[in-house]
Scaffold this motif. Structure first.
Motif, PDB file in Angstrom:
ATOM      1  N   GLY A 109       0.818  -1.213   0.000  1.00 20.46           N
ATOM      2  CA  GLY A 109       0.000   0.000   0.000  1.00 20.46           C
ATOM      3  C   GLY A 109       0.849   1.259   0.000  1.00 20.46           C
ATOM      4  O   GLY A 109       0.580   2.212  -0.740  1.00 20.46           O
ATOM      5  N   LEU A 110       1.891   1.275   0.821  1.00 17.17           N
ATOM      6  CA  LEU A 110       2.803   2.422   0.864  1.00 17.17           C
ATOM      7  C   LEU A 110       3.474   2.619  -0.495  1.00 17.17           C
ATOM      8  O   LEU A 110       3.595   3.742  -0.982  1.00 17.17           O
ATOM      9  CB  LEU A 110       3.852   2.210   1.960  1.00 17.17           C
ATOM     10  N   MET A 111       3.894   1.512  -1.095  1.00 17.36           N
ATOM     11  CA  MET A 111       4.595   1.612  -2.379  1.00 17.36           C
ATOM     12  C   MET A 111       3.674   2.139  -3.473  1.00 17.36           C
ATOM     13  O   MET A 111       4.082   2.966  -4.308  1.00 17.36           O
ATOM     14  CB  MET A 111       5.162   0.248  -2.763  1.00 17.36           C
ATOM     15  N   GLN A 112       2.423   1.694  -3.469  1.00 15.85           N
ATOM     16  CA  GLN A 112       1.481   2.180  -4.471  1.00 15.85           C
ATOM     17  C   GLN A 112       1.191   3.660  -4.268  1.00 15.85           C
ATOM     18  O   GLN A 112       1.084   4.428  -5.234  1.00 15.85           O
ATOM     19  CB  GLN A 112       0.181   1.376  -4.398  1.00 15.85           C
ATOM     20  N   ALA A 113       1.064   4.077  -3.002  1.00 12.56           N
ATOM     21  CA  ALA A 113       0.741   5.472  -2.716  1.00 12.56           C
ATOM     22  C   ALA A 113       1.897   6.413  -3.025  1.00 12.56           C
ATOM     23  O   ALA A 113       1.679   7.602  -3.277  1.00 12.56           O
ATOM     24  CB  ALA A 113       0.328   5.618  -1.253  1.00 12.56           C
ATOM     25  N   HIS A 114       3.125   5.898  -3.002  1.00 17.67           N
ATOM     26  CA  HIS A 114       4.292   6.773  -3.155  1.00 17.67           C
ATOM     27  C   HIS A 114       5.121   6.445  -4.394  1.00 17.67           C
ATOM     28  O   HIS A 114       6.279   6.844  -4.479  1.00 17.67           O
ATOM     29  CB  HIS A 114       5.173   6.688  -1.906  1.00 17.67           C
ATOM     30  N   THR A 115       4.530   5.734  -5.342  1.00 14.95           N
ATOM     31  CA  THR A 115       5.223   5.526  -6.610  1.00 14.95           C
ATOM     32  C   THR A 115       5.092   6.792  -7.452  1.00 14.95           C
ATOM     33  O   THR A 115       3.979   7.272  -7.676  1.00 14.95           O
ATOM     34  CB  THR A 115       4.612   4.337  -7.376  1.00 14.95           C
ATOM     35  N   PRO A 116       6.191   7.366  -7.888  1.00 15.83           N
ATOM     36  CA  PRO A 116       6.099   8.612  -8.666  1.00 15.83           C
ATOM     37  C   PRO A 116       5.410   8.384 -10.000  1.00 15.83           C
ATOM     38  O   PRO A 116       5.511   7.296 -10.582  1.00 15.83           O
ATOM     39  CB  PRO A 116       7.573   9.017  -8.860  1.00 15.83           C
ATOM     40  N   PRO A 117       4.688   9.377 -10.490  1.00 15.89           N
ATOM     41  CA  PRO A 117       4.015   9.215 -11.797  1.00 15.89           C
ATOM     42  C   PRO A 117       5.048   9.060 -12.895  1.00 15.89           C
ATOM     43  O   PRO A 117       6.164   9.600 -12.808  1.00 15.89           O
ATOM     44  CB  PRO A 117       3.225  10.523 -11.944  1.00 15.89           C
ATOM     45  N   PRO A 118       4.717   8.322 -13.945  1.00 18.19           N
ATOM     46  CA  PRO A 118       5.676   8.137 -15.056  1.00 18.19           C
ATOM     47  C   PRO A 118       5.946   9.467 -15.739  1.00 18.19           C
ATOM     48  O   PRO A 118       5.050  10.285 -15.915  1.00 18.19           O
ATOM     49  CB  PRO A 118       4.971   7.154 -15.980  1.00 18.19           C
ATOM     50  N   THR A 119       7.193   9.657 -16.075  1.00 13.19           N
ATOM     51  CA  THR A 119       7.571  10.889 -16.791  1.00 13.19           C
ATOM     52  C   THR A 119       7.226  10.735 -18.263  1.00 13.19           C
ATOM     53  O   THR A 119       7.482   9.709 -18.872  1.00 13.19           O
ATOM     54  CB  THR A 119       9.077  11.163 -16.631  1.00 13.19           C
ATOM     55  N   GLU A 120       6.631  11.771 -18.806  1.00 16.80           N
ATOM     56  CA  GLU A 120       6.239  11.736 -20.211  1.00 16.80           C
ATOM     57  C   GLU A 120       7.381  12.283 -21.069  1.00 16.80           C
ATOM     58  O   GLU A 120       7.964  13.328 -20.767  1.00 16.80           O
ATOM     59  CB  GLU A 120       4.985  12.572 -20.429  1.00 16.80           C
ATOM     60  N   GLY A 121       7.696  11.553 -22.107  1.00 12.34           N
ATOM     61  CA  GLY A 121       8.739  11.991 -23.024  1.00 12.34           C
ATOM     62  C   GLY A 121       8.228  13.089 -23.934  1.00 12.34           C
ATOM     63  O   GLY A 121       7.023  13.382 -23.992  1.00 12.34           O
ATOM     64  N   PRO A 122       9.107  13.709 -24.685  1.00 10.52           N
ATOM     65  CA  PRO A 122       8.681  14.760 -25.613  1.00 10.52           C
ATOM     66  C   PRO A 122       7.825  14.196 -26.734  1.00 10.52           C
ATOM     67  O   PRO A 122       8.026  13.083 -27.182  1.00 10.52           O
ATOM     68  CB  PRO A 122      10.022  15.303 -26.156  1.00 10.52           C
ATOM     69  N   ASP A 123       6.856  14.981 -27.158  1.00  9.44           N
ATOM     70  CA  ASP A 123       5.975  14.551 -28.252  1.00  9.44           C
ATOM     71  C   ASP A 123       6.747  14.501 -29.561  1.00  9.44           C
ATOM     72  O   ASP A 123       7.621  15.304 -29.810  1.00  9.44           O
ATOM     73  CB  ASP A 123       4.794  15.519 -28.373  1.00  9.44           C
TER      74      ASP A 123
END
Length: 202
Positions: free
Chosen positions: A188-202
């Motif tokens: 639960g802690l890991m899911q709550a604190h996993t950083p959002p994926p970084t989006e690459g340049p279009d």
């Protein structure tokens, strides 16, 4: 030194093999007594004497295979050598049984020291395999430190109050199961604190 990629099963075998060999050797020799140079040694001491060079050989092989060793692997090899050697030299199994207590207290102390300085030393070890936010690493590190304290207390309670058979089973099976259960409990802690994926340049 740059870490060298190696077959995953080789690394796993080198990490788990010595523990499995210790358990198998203990089961085979626990009821036997060996007289060496006029001194009687029970099976536990003999298996400990065999385990010390085995852990050193496996650690050296792991370094040769991967090109690096974690701090935990180095500390474990040193303490196994020191306390295993004391058990064999003094013919006293208590020293080897104390070894996990000292390992876990040492790891807990290092993690608590990092927290005191506002840093997560756990993140330095696991961040590549398990990305978390800084806040998540601090929470996980605090829980891990207290978990190490609990393992140290459990080891002391078991070797001081139970049979050698119980301690060997705890060391071989109980500790890995407890570690696995701990990380499952942190999902639960890991899911709550996993950083959002970084989006690459279009």
């Amino acid at each position: 030194m740059t870490e060298r990629p190696g077959p995953g099963w080789h690394k796993t075998a080198l990490e788990l093999g010595p523990v499995a060999a210790f358990f198998a050797g203990y089961v085979l020799l626990k009821d036997q007594t060996f007289t060496i140079a006029g001194t009687a040694y029970d099976g536990f001491i003999v298996v400990t004497a065999l385990f010390v060079p085995l852990i050193l050989i496996s650690t050296a092989a792991l370094w040769r295979l991967t090109g690096r060793l974690s701090h935990m692997q180095i500390v474990t090899a040193v303490l196994v050598t020191v306390f295993g050697g004391l058990s064999v030299w003094l013919n006293d199994e208590r020293f080897f049984k104390m070894k996990p207590t000292l390992i876990y207290l040492l790891f807990a102390s290092v993690l608590f020291f990092g927290l005191y300085r506002g840093r997560s030393y756990l993140a330095m070890v696991l961040s590549e395999a398990m990305p978390l936010t800084p806040a998540g690493w601090m929470k996980l590190t605090r829980r891990m430190a207290w978990f190490f304290v609990a393992l140290a207390v459990a080891n002391e309670a078991i070797w001081r109050t139970m049979s050698t058979d119980a301690w060997v089973n705890f060391k071989t099976f109980g500790l890995p199961v407890a570690m696995f259960a701990f990380f499952i409990a942190q999902s639960g802690l890991m899911q709550a604190h996993t950083p959002p994926p970084t989006e690459g340049p279009d």
